[in-house]
Design an enzyme around this catalytic site. Structure first.
Site, PDB file in Angstrom:
ATOM      1  N   GLU A  30      44.518  32.233  35.406  1.00 21.38           N
ATOM      2  CA  GLU A  30      44.669  33.664  35.195  1.00 21.38           C
ATOM      3  C   GLU A  30      46.143  33.988  34.928  1.00 21.38           C
ATOM      4  O   GLU A  30      47.007  33.660  35.722  1.00 21.38           O
ATOM      5  CB  GLU A  30      44.194  34.376  36.461  1.00 21.38           C
ATOM      6  CG  GLU A  30      44.126  35.853  36.342  1.00 21.38           C
ATOM      7  CD  GLU A  30      43.507  36.466  37.584  1.00 21.38           C
ATOM      8  OE1 GLU A  30      43.886  36.065  38.698  1.00 21.38           O
ATOM      9  OE2 GLU A  30      42.653  37.346  37.431  1.00 21.38           O
ATOM     10  N   LYS A  33      45.787  48.438  53.887  1.00 24.98           N
ATOM     11  CA  LYS A  33      47.152  48.087  53.477  1.00 24.98           C
ATOM     12  C   LYS A  33      47.244  48.033  51.964  1.00 24.98           C
ATOM     13  O   LYS A  33      46.636  47.178  51.325  1.00 24.98           O
ATOM     14  CB  LYS A  33      47.575  46.727  54.034  1.00 24.98           C
ATOM     15  CG  LYS A  33      49.085  46.524  53.848  1.00 24.98           C
ATOM     16  CD  LYS A  33      49.522  45.087  53.970  1.00 24.98           C
ATOM     17  CE  LYS A  33      49.306  44.284  52.705  1.00 24.98           C
ATOM     18  NZ  LYS A  33      50.110  44.754  51.550  1.00 24.98           N
ATOM     19  N   GLU A  44      37.160  40.079  46.649  1.00 19.13           N
ATOM     20  CA  GLU A  44      37.162  40.298  45.202  1.00 19.13           C
ATOM     21  C   GLU A  44      38.408  39.619  44.671  1.00 19.13           C
ATOM     22  O   GLU A  44      39.518  40.090  44.927  1.00 19.13           O
ATOM     23  CB  GLU A  44      37.235  41.798  44.882  1.00 19.13           C
ATOM     24  CG  GLU A  44      36.086  42.615  45.431  1.00 19.13           C
ATOM     25  CD  GLU A  44      34.848  42.528  44.574  1.00 19.13           C
ATOM     26  OE1 GLU A  44      34.898  41.912  43.489  1.00 19.13           O
ATOM     27  OE2 GLU A  44      33.817  43.059  45.004  1.00 19.13           O
ATOM     28  N   GLY A  64      42.409  40.647  45.684  1.00 21.58           N
ATOM     29  CA  GLY A  64      43.705  40.055  45.360  1.00 21.58           C
ATOM     30  C   GLY A  64      43.516  38.665  44.796  1.00 21.58           C
ATOM     31  O   GLY A  64      42.482  38.359  44.188  1.00 21.58           O
ATOM     32  N   SER A  65      44.502  37.810  45.033  1.00 15.62           N
ATOM     33  CA  SER A  65      44.468  36.489  44.417  1.00 15.62           C
ATOM     34  C   SER A  65      43.497  35.561  45.140  1.00 15.62           C
ATOM     35  O   SER A  65      43.222  35.720  46.333  1.00 15.62           O
ATOM     36  CB  SER A  65      45.867  35.882  44.437  1.00 15.62           C
ATOM     37  OG  SER A  65      46.299  35.748  45.772  1.00 15.62           O
ATOM     38  N   THR A  66      43.006  34.579  44.422  1.00 17.13           N
ATOM     39  CA  THR A  66      42.069  33.611  44.984  1.00 17.13           C
ATOM     40  C   THR A  66      42.728  32.820  46.103  1.00 17.13           C
ATOM     41  O   THR A  66      42.103  32.536  47.135  1.00 17.13           O
ATOM     42  CB  THR A  66      41.550  32.694  43.860  1.00 17.13           C
ATOM     43  OG1 THR A  66      40.827  33.508  42.921  1.00 17.13           O
ATOM     44  CG2 THR A  66      40.628  31.610  44.386  1.00 17.13           C
ATOM     45  N   GLU A  67      44.011  32.542  45.935  1.00 18.87           N
ATOM     46  CA  GLU A  67      44.742  31.759  46.940  1.00 18.87           C
ATOM     47  C   GLU A  67      44.760  32.488  48.300  1.00 18.87           C
ATOM     48  O   GLU A  67      44.410  31.902  49.336  1.00 18.87           O
ATOM     49  CB  GLU A  67      46.165  31.604  46.402  1.00 18.87           C
ATOM     50  CG  GLU A  67      47.024  30.642  47.120  1.00 18.87           C
ATOM     51  CD  GLU A  67      48.474  30.778  46.621  1.00 18.87           C
ATOM     52  OE1 GLU A  67      48.708  31.393  45.564  1.00 18.87           O
ATOM     53  OE2 GLU A  67      49.354  30.279  47.330  1.00 18.87           O
ATOM     54  N   CYS A 102      41.539  42.071  36.918  1.00 23.32           N
ATOM     55  CA  CYS A 102      40.869  40.844  37.352  1.00 23.32           C
ATOM     56  C   CYS A 102      39.731  40.464  36.411  1.00 23.32           C
ATOM     57  O   CYS A 102      39.456  39.297  36.204  1.00 23.32           O
ATOM     58  CB  CYS A 102      40.349  41.026  38.760  1.00 23.32           C
ATOM     59  SG  CYS A 102      39.453  42.564  38.939  1.00 23.32           S
ATOM     60  N   GLY A 121      42.811  34.961  49.160  1.00 20.94           N
ATOM     61  CA  GLY A 121      41.410  35.130  49.558  1.00 20.94           C
ATOM     62  C   GLY A 121      40.892  33.922  50.312  1.00 20.94           C
ATOM     63  O   GLY A 121      40.192  34.047  51.332  1.00 20.94           O
TER      64      GLY A 121
HETATM   65  P1  NAD Z   1      47.901  38.864  46.266  1.00 19.48           P
HETATM   66  O1  NAD Z   1      46.705  38.131  46.723  1.00 19.48           O
HETATM   67  O2  NAD Z   1      49.218  38.208  46.409  1.00 19.48           O
HETATM   68  O3  NAD Z   1      48.049  40.251  47.030  1.00 19.48           O
HETATM   69  C1  NAD Z   1      46.975  41.118  47.206  1.00 19.48           C
HETATM   70  C2  NAD Z   1      47.185  41.860  48.496  1.00 19.48           C
HETATM   71  O4  NAD Z   1      47.110  40.955  49.584  1.00 19.48           O
HETATM   72  C3  NAD Z   1      48.531  42.561  48.623  1.00 19.48           C
HETATM   73  O5  NAD Z   1      48.348  43.775  49.308  1.00 19.48           O
HETATM   74  C4  NAD Z   1      49.324  41.587  49.470  1.00 19.48           C
HETATM   75  O6  NAD Z   1      50.364  42.190  50.197  1.00 19.48           O
HETATM   76  C5  NAD Z   1      48.265  41.067  50.403  1.00 19.48           C
HETATM   77  N1  NAD Z   1      48.508  39.755  50.975  1.00 19.48           N
HETATM   78  C6  NAD Z   1      49.319  38.752  50.516  1.00 19.48           C
HETATM   79  N2  NAD Z   1      49.238  37.684  51.334  1.00 19.48           N
HETATM   80  C7  NAD Z   1      48.374  38.010  52.321  1.00 19.48           C
HETATM   81  C8  NAD Z   1      47.855  37.305  53.460  1.00 19.48           C
HETATM   82  N3  NAD Z   1      48.221  36.050  53.747  1.00 19.48           N
HETATM   83  N4  NAD Z   1      46.962  37.935  54.254  1.00 19.48           N
HETATM   84  C9  NAD Z   1      46.543  39.186  53.966  1.00 19.48           C
HETATM   85  N5  NAD Z   1      47.010  39.898  52.925  1.00 19.48           N
HETATM   86  C10 NAD Z   1      47.904  39.312  52.104  1.00 19.48           C
HETATM   87  O7  NAD Z   1      47.574  39.268  44.792  1.00 19.48           O
HETATM   88  P2  NAD Z   1      48.415  40.191  43.820  1.00 19.48           P
HETATM   89  O8  NAD Z   1      49.439  39.352  43.168  1.00 19.48           O
HETATM   90  O9  NAD Z   1      48.860  41.406  44.512  1.00 19.48           O
HETATM   91  O10 NAD Z   1      47.270  40.648  42.788  1.00 19.48           O
HETATM   92  C11 NAD Z   1      46.905  39.893  41.685  1.00 19.48           C
HETATM   93  C12 NAD Z   1      45.640  39.105  41.941  1.00 19.48           C
HETATM   94  O11 NAD Z   1      44.593  39.937  42.433  1.00 19.48           O
HETATM   95  C13 NAD Z   1      45.105  38.510  40.685  1.00 19.48           C
HETATM   96  O12 NAD Z   1      44.783  37.166  40.905  1.00 19.48           O
HETATM   97  C14 NAD Z   1      43.835  39.314  40.384  1.00 19.48           C
HETATM   98  O13 NAD Z   1      42.862  38.656  39.697  1.00 19.48           O
HETATM   99  C15 NAD Z   1      43.381  39.708  41.713  1.00 19.48           C
HETATM  100  N6  NAD Z   1      42.592  40.947  41.643  1.00 19.48           N
HETATM  101  C16 NAD Z   1      41.231  40.879  41.781  1.00 19.48           C
HETATM  102  C17 NAD Z   1      40.453  42.020  41.679  1.00 19.48           C
HETATM  103  C18 NAD Z   1      38.959  41.998  41.830  1.00 19.48           C
HETATM  104  O14 NAD Z   1      38.347  43.047  41.927  1.00 19.48           O
HETATM  105  N7  NAD Z   1      38.328  40.862  41.863  1.00 19.48           N
HETATM  106  C19 NAD Z   1      41.071  43.237  41.451  1.00 19.48           C
HETATM  107  C20 NAD Z   1      42.432  43.279  41.316  1.00 19.48           C
HETATM  108  C21 NAD Z   1      43.180  42.116  41.418  1.00 19.48           C
END
Ligand code: NAD
Length: 476
Positions: free
Chosen positions: A388, A183, A257, A235-238, A291, A240
């Protein structure tokens, strides 16, 4: 003095964006069963680009079923050498269509064409080439004599490097014999959908790769689906954390990640002009939507004034604007929601008493923009030193001794990356030993290679992507 450049826009004629897209399931673009449409916009102009599907639970279920069938009937039965041929073919098609993909990525994401053209797309191809090389050598990866694939992988990625994150996820999964449902992020689905076309062009067996678009609810339905064996999330730590909680106690193997708040540490013996380039790359690359961005500059007190003077002069030369202009250094912020977050945390910086300096560059009238900004006089307790921002905003702190630099660098819940700038090799090694970060760059920043594992400590997640270590996430 800044040079004047005539605009050098990349042509969009090579890209064919459809008015609407279905889901890519079982090798076909299909209409949704219980999905609903939503619009994708160009963050640099706010124009609607296309309508895509927010996949519902039944759509997700069908994609997982397609992946399961492809795993059992085809993909897990192929030899590694045969899987490698498909990966190699995908890598070659990405190269052949690189200009088209780069333009589409810049339109959808807002990142400068220079970066999508020279970084995102070549590196995405490199990940497929690299993993094509592993597919028939897995018994030699140091993970046992006969490592087995896990099955169906559910993969969820963010919007900052759309095709590159897709490549980081799909290439190792396929090389190891798994099938996938991926996704993409809701604001940047277009290159993932184009990747569906690339799978068709490569004659990849149906169902090996499935792409379901949508937002958080779709992602959740996918990662919580009972018939997936592996969950990979960036994605975000929250989010994750929520995924880790949901997966706890299940059979699913999990890699996360997450975010970062990297220290970029400059010592007084460093080559300051080079360090300035590294600082700019560290925090302004990809609008700071990185990130592992070097978002905390730790500079030795004795050179702080000199370094900041040089940094401000350099920042005044950065060009912010049209992502498709080849002269552009900094493109659009990916969404209005992200722009709000950047503005909000920057205002917190003002409120907490840090001093804001913004590069004097003109911004376009329409679209989402934030000028490169630094905050000085930041203390460790400030939120802009701890949280962040995920935008082009640098927090500057100072230190006196190497021990103080290490203490401040490690004083974060994150641990993804760090940078060290010094002439002394012994000091680099001393610091690399002590910094709690998955990657430590010395006299450079933001270097990536498919052969080099990437991942974090603490709240930056667990598991590694890339390299031999990255294979472990997709093998039993
Ligand atoms: P996000 O966590 O909101 O979204 C990331 C993805 O998860 C999106 O595809 C979103 O639709 C999906 N998502 C949202 N809620 C979900 C849930 N409950 N269950 C499953 N999937 C869900 O983050 P964002 O705002 O899109 O991205 C920014 C964040 O990602 C930043 O905190 C950044 O540090 C982190 N990031 C980390 C890395 C890494 O390699 N460590 C790389 C890129 C971004």
């Amino acid at each position: 003095m800044a040079f004047e450049y005539a605009p050098a826009p990349e042509s969009t004629a090579i890209v064919d964006i459809r008015a609407s897209y279905g889901l890519f399931v079982n090798g076909e673009f299909t209409d949704p069963v219980d999905g609903t449409p939503f619009k994708v916009i160009n963050p640099a102009t706010e124009e609607v680009l296309a309508e895509v599907v927010e996949a519902g639970p039944t759509d997700v279920d069908q994609a997982v079923r397609a992946a399961r069938a492809a795993y059992q009937d085809v993909w897990s039965r192929l030899s590694g050498a045969d899987r490698a041929k498909y990966l190699y073919r995908i890598a070659r098609i990405i190269q052949e269509r690189s200009r088209e993909i780069a333009v589409l990525e810049s339109i959808d994401n807002g990142k400068p064409i220079r970066e999508s053209r020279d970084f995102d797309i070549p590196l995405a191809a490199a990940h497929f080439f690299y993993h094509a090389g592993w597919a028939d050598k897995l018994p030699h990866a140091g993970l046992g004599p006969n490592p087995r694939p896990l099955g169906v992988a559910a993969q969820v990625i963010p919007w900052n490097f759309p095709l590159l994150m897709l490549a980081w996820k799909i290439a190792p999964a396929l090389a190891c014999g798994n099938t996938v449902v991926l996704k993409p992020a809701e604001t940047t689905p277009l290159t993932a959908l184009l990747f569906g076309e690339i799978c068709q062009q490569a004659d990849l067996p149906s169902g090996v790769v499935n792409i379901v678009t949508g937002a958080g609810a779709t992602g959740r339905a996918l990662v919580e689906h009972e018939d997936v064996d592996k969950v990979a999330f960036t994605g975000s730590t929250e989010v994750g954390r929520a995924i880790a909680r949901a997966a706890a106690g299940s059979h699913k193997k999990l890699t996360l990640e997450l975010g970062g708040k990297a220290a970029n540490i400059v010592f007084d013996d460093a080559a300051l002009d080079q360090a300035v380039e590294g600082i700019v790359n560290g925090i302004f690359f990809n609008q700071g939507h990185v990130c592992c961005a070097g978002s905390r500059l730790l500079v030795q007190e004795s050179v702080a004034d000199e370094l900041l003077g040089k940094l401000k002069r350099r920042m005044a030369l950065l060009r912010v604007g049209d992502p498709l202009d080849k002269n552009t250094d900094i493109g659009a912020i990916n969404s209005s929601a992200q722009l709000d977050r950047i503005r909000e945390l920057s205002e917190v910086g003002d409120f907490e008493g840090a001093e804001r300096w913004t590069a004097p560059c003109p911004l376009p009238d329409r679209g989402f923009w934030f000028a490169p900004t630094i905050f000085t006089g930041v203390s460790q307790a400030h939120r802009i030193a701890r949280e962040e921002i995920f935008g082009p905003v640098l927090s500057v702190l100072t230190f006196r001794t190497p021990a103080e630099a290490v203490e401040k660098a490690n004083n974060t819940p994150y641990g993804l990356s760090a940078g060290v700038w010094t002439e002394k090799g012994s000091r680099i090694l001393w610091l690399a030993d002590r910094l709690r970060a998955g990657v430590v760059w010395a006299n450079t920043f933001n270097q990536f290679d498919p052969a080099s594992p990437f991942g974090g400590y603490k709240e930056s997640g667990y598991g590694r992507e890339g390299g031999r270590h990255g294979l472990e996430a997709y093998l039993a």
